[in-house]
Design a protein around this motif. Sequence first.
Motif, PDB file in Angstrom:
ATOM      1  N   GLY A   1      43.495  47.290  30.187  1.00 30.96           N
ATOM      2  CA  GLY A   1      42.973  48.652  30.128  1.00 30.96           C
ATOM      3  C   GLY A   1      44.002  49.731  30.361  1.00 30.96           C
ATOM      4  O   GLY A   1      44.964  49.547  31.106  1.00 30.96           O
ATOM      5  N   HIS A   2      43.771  50.881  29.722  1.00 32.19           N
ATOM      6  CA  HIS A   2      44.597  52.075  29.915  1.00 32.19           C
ATOM      7  C   HIS A   2      43.773  53.169  30.588  1.00 32.19           C
ATOM      8  O   HIS A   2      42.553  53.090  30.675  1.00 32.19           O
ATOM      9  N   ASN A   3      44.471  54.214  31.049  1.00 32.68           N
ATOM     10  CA  ASN A   3      43.874  55.152  31.998  1.00 32.68           C
ATOM     11  C   ASN A   3      43.658  56.552  31.439  1.00 32.68           C
ATOM     12  O   ASN A   3      43.585  57.519  32.191  1.00 32.68           O
ATOM     13  N   ASP A   4      43.514  56.687  30.130  1.00 28.72           N
ATOM     14  CA  ASP A   4      43.425  58.016  29.526  1.00 28.72           C
ATOM     15  C   ASP A   4      42.261  58.847  30.057  1.00 28.72           C
ATOM     16  O   ASP A   4      42.358  60.074  30.143  1.00 28.72           O
ATOM     17  N   ARG A   5      41.166  58.215  30.420  1.00 30.29           N
ATOM     18  CA  ARG A   5      40.017  58.936  30.971  1.00 30.29           C
ATOM     19  C   ARG A   5      39.905  58.754  32.486  1.00 30.29           C
ATOM     20  O   ARG A   5      38.889  59.105  33.088  1.00 30.29           O
ATOM     21  N   GLY A   6      40.964  58.191  33.094  1.00 30.94           N
ATOM     22  CA  GLY A   6      40.959  57.998  34.539  1.00 30.94           C
ATOM     23  C   GLY A   6      40.061  56.870  35.005  1.00 30.94           C
ATOM     24  O   GLY A   6      39.713  56.808  36.182  1.00 30.94           O
ATOM     25  N   LEU A   7      39.709  55.951  34.103  1.00 27.80           N
ATOM     26  CA  LEU A   7      38.736  54.905  34.426  1.00 27.80           C
ATOM     27  C   LEU A   7      39.310  53.494  34.345  1.00 27.80           C
ATOM     28  O   LEU A   7      38.557  52.517  34.397  1.00 27.80           O
ATOM     29  N   ALA A   8      40.627  53.373  34.224  1.00 24.18           N
ATOM     30  CA  ALA A   8      41.217  52.046  34.049  1.00 24.18           C
ATOM     31  C   ALA A   8      40.912  51.130  35.232  1.00 24.18           C
ATOM     32  O   ALA A   8      40.626  49.944  35.045  1.00 24.18           O
ATOM     33  N   LEU A   9      40.991  51.649  36.439  1.00 27.79           N
ATOM     34  CA  LEU A   9      40.710  50.818  37.616  1.00 27.79           C
ATOM     35  C   LEU A   9      39.252  50.375  37.627  1.00 27.79           C
ATOM     36  O   LEU A   9      38.947  49.196  37.835  1.00 27.79           O
ATOM     37  N   ALA A  10      38.335  51.310  37.396  1.00 29.11           N
ATOM     38  CA  ALA A  10      36.908  50.974  37.399  1.00 29.11           C
ATOM     39  C   ALA A  10      36.588  49.957  36.311  1.00 29.11           C
ATOM     40  O   ALA A  10      35.837  48.992  36.539  1.00 29.11           O
ATOM     41  N   ASN A  11      37.151  50.143  35.119  1.00 27.71           N
ATOM     42  CA  ASN A  11      36.894  49.198  34.028  1.00 27.71           C
ATOM     43  C   ASN A  11      37.469  47.817  34.341  1.00 27.71           C
ATOM     44  O   ASN A  11      36.858  46.788  34.026  1.00 27.71           O
ATOM     45  N   SER A  12      38.637  47.795  34.955  1.00 28.70           N
ATOM     46  CA  SER A  12      39.275  46.516  35.284  1.00 28.70           C
ATOM     47  C   SER A  12      38.503  45.772  36.360  1.00 28.70           C
ATOM     48  O   SER A  12      38.365  44.545  36.308  1.00 28.70           O
ATOM     49  N   LEU A  13      37.998  46.494  37.360  1.00 26.22           N
ATOM     50  CA  LEU A  13      37.168  45.859  38.384  1.00 26.22           C
ATOM     51  C   LEU A  13      35.866  45.335  37.779  1.00 26.22           C
ATOM     52  O   LEU A  13      35.362  44.283  38.180  1.00 26.22           O
ATOM     53  N   THR A  14      35.344  46.064  36.800  1.00 24.48           N
ATOM     54  CA  THR A  14      34.165  45.582  36.072  1.00 24.48           C
ATOM     55  C   THR A  14      34.479  44.277  35.359  1.00 24.48           C
ATOM     56  O   THR A  14      33.702  43.312  35.403  1.00 24.48           O
ATOM     57  N   ALA A  15      35.629  44.230  34.695  1.00 25.20           N
ATOM     58  CA  ALA A  15      36.033  43.019  33.977  1.00 25.20           C
ATOM     59  C   ALA A  15      36.193  41.836  34.922  1.00 25.20           C
ATOM     60  O   ALA A  15      35.796  40.713  34.609  1.00 25.20           O
ATOM     61  N   LEU A  16      36.772  42.081  36.085  1.00 21.37           N
ATOM     62  CA  LEU A  16      36.900  41.011  37.078  1.00 21.37           C
ATOM     63  C   LEU A  16      35.529  40.516  37.530  1.00 21.37           C
ATOM     64  O   LEU A  16      35.283  39.314  37.626  1.00 21.37           O
ATOM     65  N   ALA A  17      34.620  41.457  37.791  1.00 20.53           N
ATOM     66  CA  ALA A  17      33.285  41.087  38.259  1.00 20.53           C
ATOM     67  C   ALA A  17      32.514  40.301  37.209  1.00 20.53           C
ATOM     68  O   ALA A  17      31.642  39.494  37.549  1.00 20.53           O
ATOM     69  N   LEU A  18      32.848  40.514  35.945  1.00 19.28           N
ATOM     70  CA  LEU A  18      32.134  39.846  34.857  1.00 19.28           C
ATOM     71  C   LEU A  18      32.838  38.572  34.398  1.00 19.28           C
ATOM     72  O   LEU A  18      32.518  38.033  33.343  1.00 19.28           O
ATOM     73  N   GLY A  19      33.802  38.095  35.168  1.00 20.11           N
ATOM     74  CA  GLY A  19      34.361  36.777  34.919  1.00 20.11           C
ATOM     75  C   GLY A  19      35.602  36.718  34.063  1.00 20.11           C
ATOM     76  O   GLY A  19      36.013  35.618  33.678  1.00 20.11           O
ATOM     77  N   CYS A  20      36.218  37.852  33.748  1.00 21.54           N
ATOM     78  CA  CYS A  20      37.481  37.787  33.002  1.00 21.54           C
ATOM     79  C   CYS A  20      38.525  37.072  33.866  1.00 21.54           C
ATOM     80  O   CYS A  20      38.692  37.386  35.044  1.00 21.54           O
ATOM     81  N   GLU A  21      39.227  36.125  33.264  1.00 24.69           N
ATOM     82  CA  GLU A  21      40.096  35.252  34.047  1.00 24.69           C
ATOM     83  C   GLU A  21      41.445  35.881  34.372  1.00 24.69           C
ATOM     84  O   GLU A  21      42.075  35.503  35.363  1.00 24.69           O
ATOM     85  N   ARG A  22      41.899  36.785  33.554  1.00 23.77           N
ATOM     86  CA  ARG A  22      43.096  37.558  33.872  1.00 23.77           C
ATOM     87  C   ARG A  22      42.812  39.009  33.538  1.00 23.77           C
ATOM     88  O   ARG A  22      42.303  39.330  32.473  1.00 23.77           O
ATOM     89  N   VAL A  23      43.146  39.884  34.471  1.00 22.56           N
ATOM     90  CA  VAL A  23      43.004  41.315  34.255  1.00 22.56           C
ATOM     91  C   VAL A  23      44.373  41.948  34.433  1.00 22.56           C
ATOM     92  O   VAL A  23      45.059  41.703  35.423  1.00 22.56           O
ATOM     93  N   HIS A  24      44.782  42.759  33.461  1.00 20.68           N
ATOM     94  CA  HIS A  24      46.152  43.236  33.362  1.00 20.68           C
ATOM     95  C   HIS A  24      46.333  44.573  34.091  1.00 20.68           C
ATOM     96  O   HIS A  24      45.419  45.401  34.135  1.00 20.68           O
ATOM     97  N   GLY A  25      47.529  44.783  34.611  1.00 18.63           N
ATOM     98  CA  GLY A  25      47.871  46.060  35.225  1.00 18.63           C
ATOM     99  C   GLY A  25      49.366  46.192  35.387  1.00 18.63           C
ATOM    100  O   GLY A  25      50.115  45.219  35.218  1.00 18.63           O
ATOM    101  N   THR A  26      49.809  47.397  35.712  1.00 16.95           N
ATOM    102  CA  THR A  26      51.231  47.663  35.945  1.00 16.95           C
ATOM    103  C   THR A  26      51.400  48.266  37.327  1.00 16.95           C
ATOM    104  O   THR A  26      50.509  48.938  37.840  1.00 16.95           O
ATOM    105  N   ILE A  27      52.553  48.047  37.924  1.00 19.17           N
ATOM    106  CA  ILE A  27      52.789  48.588  39.250  1.00 19.17           C
ATOM    107  C   ILE A  27      52.784  50.109  39.182  1.00 19.17           C
ATOM    108  O   ILE A  27      53.374  50.718  38.270  1.00 19.17           O
ATOM    109  N   LEU A  28      52.056  50.722  40.093  1.00 17.66           N
ATOM    110  CA  LEU A  28      51.899  52.173  40.176  1.00 17.66           C
ATOM    111  C   LEU A  28      51.278  52.768  38.913  1.00 17.66           C
ATOM    112  O   LEU A  28      51.358  53.969  38.679  1.00 17.66           O
TER     113      LEU A  28
END
Length: 420
Positions: free
Chosen positions: A239-266
Amino acid sequence: MNSNTGRNAHPSPDVWFNWNSVEAVPATPAPAYAGKLFDETLRDGLQAPNIRNPSLEQKLILVDHMARTGVHSADLGFPGSDPLALKECVEIARYIAESRLPLVQGYAGRTHPADIEAICEIAQQASVHVDAYLFIGVSPIRQYVEDWDLASIQRHVRASAVACRREGVEFVLVLEDAVRCTPEVLAGVYDAAIESGVARLTLCDTVGAALPAGAASLIHWSRRYFLDRGHPVAFEWHGHNDRGLALANSLTALALGCERVHGTILGIGERAGNASLDQLVVNTHLDRHDSYDLKALRDYCDYAAPVLGVDIPQNYPALGRDVFKTSAGVHASAILKAHEKGNLLVKDSVYSSVPASFLGREQEVLIDEASGTNNVKYWLTVNGYDSSNPAYLKKVLAMAKSTRGPLTDEQIRQIIATAE
């Protein structure tokens, strides 16, 4: 003039599709929480124009920080971009293998023979297993702009699967702009994936368009599609953060069983950046879904910021300079009372959802013009002075009210010395 110009200027309504408009229908059985974090710092993170490209030595240190933090998979480069990139990726792969770091190695490329060949070269030269993260745009708007069609996307998927299988690398199909891809097109791409034996698939919010509900709708629909056809797939989320929702979307993906969720430091990356890996680490650790070393995470961020040429905002969650500081009297009163109870976790939690001690930090009660007596009492208590001495309280508070900004520890000590 191109005879197609008039027709091409009016795309079909599908180019504006977004999964935010689709009602989520949960897949059954419900997926178990199994998510791990996947560090994209050295690939997608470095694509941002404001980010400094680290040296090879610095990249190896960043890899060490990933492993110490507890991140066990990462995208470590784009070896097909040029010969130097390939050479660096081989060195990184060898370093990870020789250091026995518990890090699953991924490398990115297009669904193009040259990029696949470069990734396979890493596996051969370094004698390591690698995952080939091969991306292709699938949304109608990308197809319209690039003059692609579904048939060509399907051909690329099938050919990539064959090439990866032949060379013994794992093919991870990365669907760019999946959150703006219609169910009809996705169905065609998924059919090609099933025919090709694809076992890992990454759903991408490439332009940060998704709401958490849209991310859930796409994940649920995709999971049902494969389940209904008896083809198990491990899903990943990018996920990317253009609408400021990348963290929320990624936590949603984790909660729904996605086995790897991507991110970058800072949260570094193009435009508004990627999902913030460090915030994912903190949230995942605090929610007890996985165990990470938050002190090592702090070291990772402190090292990465100057190397990558970014600043950590002073109010940045968990890691900013000021996030464990307060000067409000009511807050100071509660923190003082918690301190007196002798329980560090209580003290850390009474006015914070992130315990400072987890990151090797402390609650800091400042004394400034907005402070009250309890701010002074707290400072005196933790620094070994008599917090009931009225002269100390009066003189320190009086100086604070007449000074712009918080008093320093040295200023407070000087005030106390004159009051004795």
